[in-house]
Design a protein around this motif. Sequence first.
Motif, PDB file in Angstrom:
ATOM      1  N   LEU A   1      50.632  16.520  -9.500  1.00 41.59           N
ATOM      2  CA  LEU A   1      51.919  16.241  -8.866  1.00 41.59           C
ATOM      3  C   LEU A   1      53.024  17.117  -9.436  1.00 41.59           C
ATOM      4  CD1 LEU A   1      51.804  12.335  -8.656  1.00 41.59           C
ATOM      5  CD2 LEU A   1      51.234  14.002  -6.880  1.00 41.59           C
ATOM      6  N   SER A   2      52.997  17.329 -10.758  1.00 41.11           N
ATOM      7  CA  SER A   2      54.027  18.136 -11.393  1.00 41.11           C
ATOM      8  C   SER A   2      53.999  19.567 -10.880  1.00 41.11           C
ATOM      9  CB  SER A   2      53.838  18.120 -12.911  1.00 41.11           C
ATOM     10  OG  SER A   2      54.814  18.911 -13.557  1.00 41.11           O
ATOM     11  N   GLY A   3      52.791  20.096 -10.675  1.00 33.95           N
ATOM     12  CA  GLY A   3      52.673  21.455 -10.159  1.00 33.95           C
ATOM     13  C   GLY A   3      53.267  21.586  -8.762  1.00 33.95           C
ATOM     14  N   PHE A   4      52.954  20.621  -7.906  1.00 34.38           N
ATOM     15  CA  PHE A   4      53.530  20.643  -6.555  1.00 34.38           C
ATOM     16  C   PHE A   4      55.053  20.503  -6.614  1.00 34.38           C
ATOM     17  CE2 PHE A   4      49.346  18.865  -4.748  1.00 34.38           C
ATOM     18  CZ  PHE A   4      48.868  20.150  -4.572  1.00 34.38           C
ATOM     19  N   HIS A   5      55.519  19.638  -7.506  1.00 34.80           N
ATOM     20  CA  HIS A   5      56.962  19.404  -7.615  1.00 34.80           C
ATOM     21  C   HIS A   5      57.697  20.670  -8.027  1.00 34.80           C
ATOM     22  CE1 HIS A   5      60.633  18.085  -9.829  1.00 34.80           C
ATOM     23  NE2 HIS A   5      60.749  17.294  -8.771  1.00 34.80           N
ATOM     24  N   ARG A   6      57.132  21.415  -8.975  1.00 36.63           N
ATOM     25  CA  ARG A   6      57.774  22.655  -9.412  1.00 36.63           C
ATOM     26  C   ARG A   6      57.820  23.680  -8.274  1.00 36.63           C
ATOM     27  NH1 ARG A   6      54.601  21.901 -14.061  1.00 36.63           N
ATOM     28  NH2 ARG A   6      53.128  23.466 -13.288  1.00 36.63           N
ATOM     29  N   MET A   7      56.817  23.660  -7.417  1.00 43.48           N
ATOM     30  CA  MET A   7      56.743  24.650  -6.340  1.00 43.48           C
ATOM     31  C   MET A   7      57.790  24.420  -5.261  1.00 43.48           C
ATOM     32  SD  MET A   7      54.350  26.975  -6.711  1.00 43.48           S
ATOM     33  CE  MET A   7      53.899  27.446  -5.048  1.00 43.48           C
ATOM     34  N   VAL A   8      58.071  23.160  -4.921  1.00 37.97           N
ATOM     35  CA  VAL A   8      58.877  22.901  -3.723  1.00 37.97           C
ATOM     36  C   VAL A   8      60.187  22.176  -3.977  1.00 37.97           C
ATOM     37  CG1 VAL A   8      56.805  22.869  -2.286  1.00 37.97           C
ATOM     38  CG2 VAL A   8      57.668  20.719  -3.207  1.00 37.97           C
ATOM     39  N   GLY A   9      60.394  21.642  -5.160  1.00 43.01           N
ATOM     40  CA  GLY A   9      61.628  20.912  -5.426  1.00 43.01           C
ATOM     41  C   GLY A   9      61.512  19.435  -5.076  1.00 43.01           C
ATOM     42  N   THR A  10      62.418  18.627  -5.651  1.00 43.56           N
ATOM     43  CA  THR A  10      62.299  17.170  -5.560  1.00 43.56           C
ATOM     44  C   THR A  10      62.363  16.644  -4.130  1.00 43.56           C
ATOM     45  OG1 THR A  10      63.235  16.886  -7.769  1.00 43.56           O
ATOM     46  CG2 THR A  10      63.294  14.975  -6.302  1.00 43.56           C
ATOM     47  N   GLU A  11      63.379  17.029  -3.370  1.00 41.84           N
ATOM     48  CA  GLU A  11      63.566  16.434  -2.052  1.00 41.84           C
ATOM     49  C   GLU A  11      62.416  16.771  -1.112  1.00 41.84           C
ATOM     50  OE1 GLU A  11      65.735  14.187  -1.148  1.00 41.84           O
ATOM     51  OE2 GLU A  11      66.348  14.236  -3.243  1.00 41.84           O
ATOM     52  N   ARG A  12      62.024  18.025  -1.091  1.00 47.26           N
ATOM     53  CA  ARG A  12      60.911  18.391  -0.216  1.00 47.26           C
ATOM     54  C   ARG A  12      59.620  17.746  -0.691  1.00 47.26           C
ATOM     55  NH1 ARG A  12      59.724  21.605   3.794  1.00 47.26           N
ATOM     56  NH2 ARG A  12      57.583  22.314   4.001  1.00 47.26           N
ATOM     57  N   PHE A  13      59.453  17.640  -1.999  1.00 49.71           N
ATOM     58  CA  PHE A  13      58.269  16.995  -2.567  1.00 49.71           C
ATOM     59  C   PHE A  13      58.187  15.542  -2.103  1.00 49.71           C
ATOM     60  CE2 PHE A  13      56.298  14.764  -6.253  1.00 49.71           C
ATOM     61  CZ  PHE A  13      55.048  15.336  -6.157  1.00 49.71           C
ATOM     62  N   ARG A  14      59.302  14.842  -2.153  1.00 51.86           N
ATOM     63  CA  ARG A  14      59.324  13.445  -1.701  1.00 51.86           C
ATOM     64  C   ARG A  14      58.970  13.347  -0.217  1.00 51.86           C
ATOM     65  NH1 ARG A  14      65.071  11.723  -4.453  1.00 51.86           N
ATOM     66  NH2 ARG A  14      64.282  11.123  -6.521  1.00 51.86           N
ATOM     67  N   LEU A  15      59.575  14.208   0.583  1.00 51.32           N
ATOM     68  CA  LEU A  15      59.306  14.161   2.019  1.00 51.32           C
ATOM     69  C   LEU A  15      57.855  14.495   2.324  1.00 51.32           C
ATOM     70  CD1 LEU A  15      62.547  15.870   3.405  1.00 51.32           C
ATOM     71  CD2 LEU A  15      61.947  13.451   3.525  1.00 51.32           C
ATOM     72  N   ALA A  16      57.302  15.465   1.601  1.00 50.57           N
ATOM     73  CA  ALA A  16      55.912  15.842   1.828  1.00 50.57           C
ATOM     74  C   ALA A  16      54.974  14.684   1.489  1.00 50.57           C
ATOM     75  CB  ALA A  16      55.561  17.069   1.000  1.00 50.57           C
ATOM     76  N   LEU A  17      55.216  14.022   0.355  1.00 55.10           N
ATOM     77  CA  LEU A  17      54.381  12.881  -0.021  1.00 55.10           C
ATOM     78  C   LEU A  17      54.561  11.730   0.965  1.00 55.10           C
ATOM     79  CD1 LEU A  17      54.747  12.720  -3.919  1.00 55.10           C
ATOM     80  CD2 LEU A  17      52.788  13.489  -2.588  1.00 55.10           C
ATOM     81  N   HIS A  18      55.787  11.487   1.367  1.00 54.29           N
ATOM     82  CA  HIS A  18      56.064  10.414   2.327  1.00 54.29           C
ATOM     83  C   HIS A  18      55.314  10.683   3.633  1.00 54.29           C
ATOM     84  CE1 HIS A  18      58.280   7.762   5.044  1.00 54.29           C
ATOM     85  NE2 HIS A  18      58.734   7.131   3.981  1.00 54.29           N
ATOM     86  N   GLY A  19      55.368  11.932   4.091  1.00 54.81           N
ATOM     87  CA  GLY A  19      54.663  12.278   5.318  1.00 54.81           C
ATOM     88  C   GLY A  19      53.158  12.153   5.177  1.00 54.81           C
ATOM     89  N   GLY A  20      52.627  12.564   4.019  1.00 57.85           N
ATOM     90  CA  GLY A  20      51.189  12.432   3.789  1.00 57.85           C
ATOM     91  C   GLY A  20      50.743  10.985   3.792  1.00 57.85           C
ATOM     92  N   GLY A  21      51.543  10.119   3.157  1.00 58.36           N
ATOM     93  CA  GLY A  21      51.212   8.701   3.164  1.00 58.36           C
ATOM     94  C   GLY A  21      51.284   8.098   4.551  1.00 58.36           C
ATOM     95  N   ARG A  22      52.335   8.463   5.286  1.00 60.64           N
ATOM     96  CA  ARG A  22      52.505   7.942   6.650  1.00 60.64           C
ATOM     97  C   ARG A  22      51.341   8.320   7.548  1.00 60.64           C
ATOM     98  NH1 ARG A  22      56.479  11.197  10.413  1.00 60.64           N
ATOM     99  NH2 ARG A  22      54.699  12.598  10.078  1.00 60.64           N
ATOM    100  N   ASP A  23      50.823   9.529   7.376  1.00 59.01           N
ATOM    101  CA  ASP A  23      49.762  10.029   8.257  1.00 59.01           C
ATOM    102  C   ASP A  23      48.364   9.597   7.813  1.00 59.01           C
ATOM    103  OD1 ASP A  23      51.768  11.273   9.662  1.00 59.01           O
ATOM    104  OD2 ASP A  23      51.498  13.218   8.676  1.00 59.01           O
ATOM    105  N   SER A  24      48.264   8.762   6.791  1.00 57.40           N
ATOM    106  CA  SER A  24      46.944   8.378   6.274  1.00 57.40           C
ATOM    107  C   SER A  24      46.686   6.877   6.431  1.00 57.40           C
ATOM    108  CB  SER A  24      46.828   8.769   4.796  1.00 57.40           C
ATOM    109  OG  SER A  24      47.725   7.990   4.011  1.00 57.40           O
ATOM    110  N   THR A  25      47.253   6.272   7.480  1.00 58.33           N
ATOM    111  CA  THR A  25      47.182   4.810   7.598  1.00 58.33           C
ATOM    112  C   THR A  25      46.246   4.323   8.698  1.00 58.33           C
ATOM    113  OG1 THR A  25      49.156   4.877   9.013  1.00 58.33           O
ATOM    114  CG2 THR A  25      49.502   4.474   6.659  1.00 58.33           C
ATOM    115  N   ASP A  26      45.461   5.211   9.302  1.00 61.52           N
ATOM    116  CA  ASP A  26      44.563   4.761  10.374  1.00 61.52           C
ATOM    117  C   ASP A  26      43.579   3.706   9.871  1.00 61.52           C
ATOM    118  OD1 ASP A  26      45.797   6.424  12.124  1.00 61.52           O
ATOM    119  OD2 ASP A  26      44.238   7.965  12.120  1.00 61.52           O
TER     120      ASP A  26
END
Length: 385
Positions: free
Chosen positions: A72-97
């Motif tokens: 997670l830390s590696g991804f966070h350094r690459m994209v920054g906090t706000e985009r990191f949060r949105l990316a994780l939020h989107g990944g969680g949202r799309d994994s609920t089938d």
Amino acid sequence: MALRYGCIFYFTGLISAPAIRSVVIARWGRTMGDKVRIGGIDVEWDAEKGVCTWGGSPAVTMWTESSVAGLLSGFHRMVGTERFRLALHGGGRDSTDGDWGLISAQPTFEEGFAAVAAVAAAAGWGRWELVSIDLKAREARVRIHNSWESMAQRAIAAHWGSAYVGGKFAGIFQRHFGVPSCWAEQTSFAARGDAYDEFVVGPSERSLEDRLDALFESDQATKADLAVALERVRKEVDERAAAERELREKLELIARQEEAIRALSTPIIEVWDGVLSLPLMGVVDSQRAAEMMERLLHTITQKGATYAIIDLTGVDIVDTATADHIGKLVRATELLGAKCIITGIRPAVAQTMVQIGIDLTKISTLATLREALRRCMRSSAAGRK
């Protein structure tokens, strides 16, 4: 039932490999190929293949406070906090089938959520608690005790929140509330010292994609945002280029069809050696007359024709302008050394020509195309003698 939880379950402490092996051998047999049932889910290991499955779905064990935190830390350094949060939020949202499949199989939503929470707890995702749900207001409050995201963040002194699980809650309640979009707003943070992670989930007028667009437009955009924007521009350029190619192809097709129509409307037929026939039909306007002249003169030159028969059988009406066009066509033909003969003038057309004073005395006219062809053949034969 196979549920999708990122295909990861976690050990929260730094346990040595020999210790793990001892536990596995003691509890599940020395072959490391046995099945166990945890929280109602069958878990199976195949050491030879290096595969572990939970409920038939592949899973992987990762150390929460080292491997997961580092990931997670590696991804966070690459994209920054706000985009990191949105990316994780989107990944969680799309994994609920799978989650929704289990929830909807239960008599009530509350029982379904409890079933999913039991699976999540068994897989090391923390203890999920549905604190409250208001269907009228379309708002739910959910807590997570011992969230793997908060554990990983505490290990590296970070506190960006449990966005992935929050995205799962957003996806679950989006289906339950029957709305286009939900958002899970985190109100308590275990990584910051709170007793648990807590989310308030409800409908949102702004979709995840809207939030990403707003992030790009703000001064918080990162290189990753710019890369996404450039990719979007590239895609739009490619789509526009494809549309332009398709339009050009259609225009070329239309042009070919128009050329075919013009050729059909003014067909030039070589009816005998050195004899061309141009049957006219319909109205002869300026544009059509110019096209006829161009095609006839070109064909005369190309074929070396000595006669051109202009047949007016298909012409119902002749006015001064039409007669003028025909006269110019005859004069241009004779300038190239070809003899022009007009045939097929109908009685009504002849009467109109006389009434409007059209002079055809200097032009050879015959009743039918057949007669004109016979004259041309006789003249050709006489010329050869």
